[in-house]
Design a protein around this motif. Structure first.
Motif, mmCIF file in Angstrom:
data_model
loop_
_atom_site.group_PDB
_atom_site.id
_atom_site.type_symbol
_atom_site.label_atom_id
_atom_site.label_comp_id
_atom_site.label_asym_id
_atom_site.label_seq_id
_atom_site.Cartn_x
_atom_site.Cartn_y
_atom_site.Cartn_z
ATOM 1 N N ASP A 84 56.080 3.255 5.764
ATOM 2 C CA ASP A 84 55.727 4.476 5.048
ATOM 3 C C ASP A 84 54.443 4.216 4.268
ATOM 4 O O ASP A 84 54.418 3.408 3.339
ATOM 5 N N PHE A 85 53.377 4.894 4.631
ATOM 6 C CA PHE A 85 52.100 4.732 3.945
ATOM 7 C C PHE A 85 52.028 5.524 2.635
ATOM 8 O O PHE A 85 51.047 5.408 1.899
ATOM 9 N N GLY A 86 53.016 6.358 2.364
ATOM 10 C CA GLY A 86 53.004 7.123 1.126
ATOM 11 C C GLY A 86 52.390 8.503 1.287
ATOM 12 O O GLY A 86 52.215 9.006 2.394
ATOM 13 N N ASN A 87 52.040 9.100 0.146
ATOM 14 C CA ASN A 87 51.606 10.501 0.126
ATOM 15 C C ASN A 87 50.116 10.697 -0.161
ATOM 16 O O ASN A 87 49.679 11.828 -0.349
ATOM 17 N N SER A 88 49.362 9.617 -0.237
ATOM 18 C CA SER A 88 47.963 9.731 -0.666
ATOM 19 C C SER A 88 47.053 10.145 0.492
ATOM 20 O O SER A 88 46.165 9.397 0.923
ATOM 21 N N LEU A 89 47.279 11.353 0.993
ATOM 22 C CA LEU A 89 46.423 11.882 2.048
ATOM 23 C C LEU A 89 44.985 11.993 1.543
ATOM 24 O O LEU A 89 44.744 12.438 0.408
ATOM 25 N N HIS A 183 41.132 13.479 11.144
ATOM 26 C CA HIS A 183 40.751 14.321 10.006
ATOM 27 C C HIS A 183 41.542 13.887 8.785
ATOM 28 O O HIS A 183 42.469 13.074 8.860
ATOM 29 N N ALA A 184 41.184 14.446 7.629
ATOM 30 C CA ALA A 184 41.664 13.925 6.339
ATOM 31 C C ALA A 184 43.152 14.116 6.114
ATOM 32 O O ALA A 184 43.716 13.477 5.215
ATOM 33 N N GLU A 185 43.825 14.968 6.893
ATOM 34 C CA GLU A 185 45.265 15.109 6.747
ATOM 35 C C GLU A 185 46.041 14.123 7.625
ATOM 36 O O GLU A 185 47.272 14.067 7.545
ATOM 37 N N ASN A 186 45.341 13.370 8.431
ATOM 38 C CA ASN A 186 45.972 12.320 9.240
ATOM 39 C C ASN A 186 45.601 10.929 8.737
ATOM 40 O O ASN A 186 45.881 9.937 9.417
ATOM 41 N N LEU A 187 44.971 10.877 7.561
ATOM 42 C CA LEU A 187 44.499 9.611 7.009
ATOM 43 C C LEU A 187 45.098 9.414 5.622
ATOM 44 O O LEU A 187 45.105 10.330 4.800
ATOM 45 N N ILE A 188 45.604 8.214 5.363
ATOM 46 C CA ILE A 188 46.265 7.895 4.095
ATOM 47 C C ILE A 188 45.458 6.830 3.356
ATOM 48 O O ILE A 188 45.050 5.826 3.946
ATOM 49 N N TRP A 189 45.244 7.064 2.071
ATOM 50 C CA TRP A 189 44.481 6.121 1.254
ATOM 51 C C TRP A 189 45.377 4.966 0.825
ATOM 52 O O TRP A 189 46.436 5.165 0.219
ATOM 53 N N LEU A 190 44.936 3.743 1.144
ATOM 54 C CA LEU A 190 45.676 2.522 0.817
ATOM 55 C C LEU A 190 44.750 1.610 0.003
ATOM 56 O O LEU A 190 44.220 0.619 0.517
ATOM 57 N N PRO A 191 44.532 1.919 -1.266
ATOM 58 C CA PRO A 191 43.506 1.213 -2.054
ATOM 59 C C PRO A 191 43.790 -0.259 -2.273
ATOM 60 O O PRO A 191 42.876 -1.031 -2.610
ATOM 61 N N GLU A 192 45.043 -0.690 -2.090
ATOM 62 C CA GLU A 192 45.371 -2.103 -2.284
ATOM 63 C C GLU A 192 44.867 -2.970 -1.130
ATOM 64 O O GLU A 192 44.824 -4.202 -1.236
ATOM 65 N N ARG A 193 44.454 -2.353 -0.032
ATOM 66 C CA ARG A 193 43.906 -3.088 1.099
ATOM 67 C C ARG A 193 42.384 -3.116 0.990
ATOM 68 O O ARG A 193 41.805 -2.548 0.073
ATOM 69 N N GLY A 200 44.933 4.371 6.140
ATOM 70 C CA GLY A 200 46.078 4.325 7.032
ATOM 71 C C GLY A 200 45.971 5.387 8.099
ATOM 72 O O GLY A 200 45.637 6.550 7.806
ATOM 73 N N LEU A 201 46.255 5.035 9.336
ATOM 74 C CA LEU A 201 46.064 5.927 10.482
ATOM 75 C C LEU A 201 47.401 6.460 10.983
ATOM 76 O O LEU A 201 48.364 5.704 11.133
#
Length: 328
Positions: A84-89, A183-193, A200-201
């Motif tokens: 689960d990449f979370g909710n940070s779209l 597009h931006a709704e299929n991409l998740i921000w993972l700032p710890e990486r 995230g894809l």
């Protein structure tokens, strides 16, 4: 227990709390599972083929990008339990933190820069000019007839011929892996990486071997949200600086690839309404048309512009209402 419950039990998640997540245009269903501090996502696609998702995901991870880790699979029943990449779209963060929009899109561009030089996975099907010209057929099959403006056969042949010529003229070899819904709704921000892995894809199962500008056109020509001109220009400049591509050639390719994508989207959105009971996509049609017209304003594809304007009607409010009424 039913099939899903049996699968979750075998994976050790029988006691997890389950929460439905928003789906996409497909028949796939998603649930978030919570078990104490642990989370996972269940993808349920009973009629689908999971192998492309699993194969492409492994390839992306091997390339150093962030595809969800797979915890358990049951391909015969269309079930995957994954990270689960979370909710940070990126789309949501860009709206909530406009000052960070350029950084988010730069990171998304880094993914495409990585893919530009990455090897292709085995068995990836081509999506070249000939295939792309055929792929816009939903515009003639679903969009135009639903507006009560059916396409004349010879006009459609002229349009697809002009499209294929435009795509050939801007061809850049070799082909790269294209996500096809980047597009931006299929991409998740993972700032710890770090680096390109910060993005995230998702939904990459339809990946093909295509033009390096295709996913970039999808990213900065997003039909779901407006992207500021400075952010768009900064993303293009970052890509050009990192790859050494010649600007005029690349922007011509962006226009041709974007035009093809938006022509296809017109047809697919009409089909989603008329054949799949999803009229919500009609609200985005005016933006799709606006993006198409922006693509067609590039001087290198003037012939294609003339063919589109003489063949397909603009999605005016009246025509969109006709599409809505024609739903089965």
């Amino acid at each position: 227990m039913n099939t899903v419950e049996t699968f979750l039990a075998s994976a050790g998640w029988a006691d997890a709390h389950r929460e439905a997540l928003a789906g996409d245009a497909s028949s796939r269903r998603y649930e978030r599972l919570t078990r104490g501090p642990d989370r996972a996502v269940l993808m349920n696609d009973p009629g689908g083929d999971l192998q492309p998702f699993l194969r492409i995901g492994r390839h992306l991870s091997a390339t150093g990008l962030s595809a969800p880790e797979i915890y358990a699979t049951e391909p015969d029943n269309g079930l995957i339990l994954m990270e689960d990449f979370g909710n940070s779209l990126l789309a949501r963060l860009a709206e909530e933190e406009p000052g960070n929009e350029a950084n988010l899109y730069r990171a998304a561009t880094d993914v495409l820069i990585t893919l530009r030089t990455a090897p292709l996975p085995d068995g990836l099907q081509p999506y070249g000019p000939a295939e792309m010209a055929l792929a816009v057929s939903p515009a003639a099959e679903f969009y135009a007839p639903a507006t009560e403006a059916p396409v004349i056969h010879h006009s459609w042949l002229e349009l697809t011929s002009a499209l294929e010529e435009a795509l050939l003229a801007s061809d850049m070899s070799p082909p790269v892996l294209i996500h096809r819904d980047y597009h931006a709704e299929n991409l998740i921000w993972l700032p710890e990486r770090s680096g390109a892995a910060r993005v995230g894809l998702l939904d990459f199962q339809d990946a093909l071997a295509g033009h390096a500008a295709y996913d970039f056109a999808s990213l900065i020509g997003d039909v779901r949200r407006e992207i500021s001109a400075p952010v768009r220009e900064a993303a293009i400049r970052h890509y050009l600086d990192a790859t050494g591509e010649e600007e005029a050639r690349f922007t011509a390719a962006l226009a041709a690839q974007g035009a093809q994508r938006n022509l296809r989207i017109l047809g697919m959105f009409a089909r989603l309404c008329t054949h799949m009971g999803k009229p919500g996509y009609l609200s985005m049609m005016p933006r799709v048309w606006s993006l198409l017209m922006a693509d067609l304003s590039h001087p290198s594809i003037e012939t294609l512009r003339e063919a589109v304007l003489s063949t397909l009607p603009e999605p005016t409010p009246e025509r969109i209402e006709r599409i809505r009424r024609s739903a089965k």
